[in-house]
Write an enzyme that holds these catalytic residues in place. Sequence first.
Site, mmCIF file in Angstrom:
data_model
loop_
_atom_site.group_PDB
_atom_site.id
_atom_site.type_symbol
_atom_site.label_atom_id
_atom_site.label_comp_id
_atom_site.label_asym_id
_atom_site.label_seq_id
_atom_site.Cartn_x
_atom_site.Cartn_y
_atom_site.Cartn_z
ATOM 1 C CB SER A 136 48.194 38.630 54.136
ATOM 2 O OG SER A 136 46.849 38.259 53.868
ATOM 3 C CG HIS A 300 41.967 45.108 49.136
ATOM 4 N ND1 HIS A 300 41.770 44.892 50.478
ATOM 5 C CD2 HIS A 300 42.481 43.944 48.669
ATOM 6 C CE1 HIS A 300 42.127 43.666 50.801
ATOM 7 N NE2 HIS A 300 42.573 43.062 49.706
ATOM 8 C CG ASP A 331 47.298 50.571 50.215
ATOM 9 O OD1 ASP A 331 46.328 51.144 49.666
ATOM 10 O OD2 ASP A 331 47.156 49.526 50.869
ATOM 11 C CB ILE A 334 53.187 53.323 45.774
ATOM 12 C CG1 ILE A 334 52.283 54.348 46.459
ATOM 13 C CG2 ILE A 334 54.661 53.657 45.999
ATOM 14 C CD1 ILE A 334 52.393 54.386 47.965
ATOM 15 N NE ARG A 355 48.301 45.231 41.211
ATOM 16 C CZ ARG A 355 47.263 45.850 41.779
ATOM 17 N NH1 ARG A 355 47.487 46.952 42.480
ATOM 18 N NH2 ARG A 355 46.043 45.380 41.657
#
Length: 438
Positions: A136, A300, A331, A334, A355
């Site tokens: 990131s 997000h 995403d 999941i 996560r």
Amino acid sequence: MVTRQFPRPAEIKEWMSFKKPEFNTRLRHLNASLTIADLRDVARRRTPKAAFDYADGAAESEISMVRARQAFEDLEFRPDILHPVHRVDTSIEILGARSDLPFGIAPTGFTRLLHTVGERAGAEAAQAAGIPFTLSTLGPTSIEDVRQASPTGRNWFQLYMTRDREISYELTRRAAAAGYDTLMFTVDAPVAGARLRDQRNGFSIPPQLTLGTILNAIPRPGWWIDFLTTPALELASLSSTDLSMGELFNGAMDPTISYEDLAIIREMWPGNIVVKGVQNVADSTRLVDLGVDGIVLSNHGGRQLDRAPVPFHLFPQVVREVGRDATFMIDTGIMHGADIAASVALGAKFTLVGRAYLYGLMAGGRDGVDRMISILRSEIELTMNLLGVGTLAELEPRHVRQLTRMGEVAAIYQTATSLVGLIRSKRQREQNSRLIRK
């Protein structure tokens, strides 16, 4: 009558074997974790509330996150029978190279706040597993240090368009020079979402210790010692500027981001460019027409706009209307290998986990990330075996049915509408028939 005999030591030994004890508490807890939910429980016990909630939480009422998770929990599989599967192959071709699994690690910020090893653990574990790792813009480990930790791995870089565009341009150049093969241009964060858990915990950027933070951290000495005895938390890739971390964070997102910015970065970037955070069909179509290499359908992780579209609900429609040849990834929500298998079956070329990765990191650093990958790998392989498929290419939409609550309501509405239409058509035909007879 049952014939009885004295126990025979050889038979007892065959049926009973004692497991070697694991005296390392961290490894014992990791080995006992059989699911991502188990890792989450370990992470919650080991990590102070403010840091855990930063990773675990979402925006406002967290409706988007709950819906995304519910979408996966409500799916139904339809397995094939008598399909011999001699070997399960979980590898996939994504953006011009092989990944040993159909998922990579999503970009997450401030990971060193969760565990001192931070991105290095994620990059090293991803390299060992043969999957991509995404750094990131807001990562506490620099572009170059992640490359050093994963010299032979696939490293991707997630880019925010900062208010000072030159900062983003410099990050793009550095990622290219360091050999990152994919740039993830993020479009769903023009401003930071309202993360109420963080606000209630007094969590701020940069992190600030309060009495509540200290009291909550006392029963977690491992995290406490790591936090105080390791280098100060910083936005490492941005540390060359003269701005404070708070100023950098506030300037890392810009609501004036536009297609012109995408075009500029496209010109600068020599590798694959993927647009992350797309949430409707029209934008997907336009981006494919512009020639981007991939699209991540994402809200997000529910951390921006609450009540945003659920990617798992959205992408079958996008794939149907835009085409299966485009590289669509997904995403958000999941937490199981079955979620990944279902996504691939419905048309996703690849998936990203955020996560789940952070739970593994908080639970046990590098070992925890390895365990997270191992759990998902085993679940994917088991799901494929039970569905009767040996390769990811064999997964098809017929293997999955979405039984989501919103999907059921839509189906009921569509059925009712169709019935009304049939009734009206029948009445019209009857009226036409009477007119003809007259």
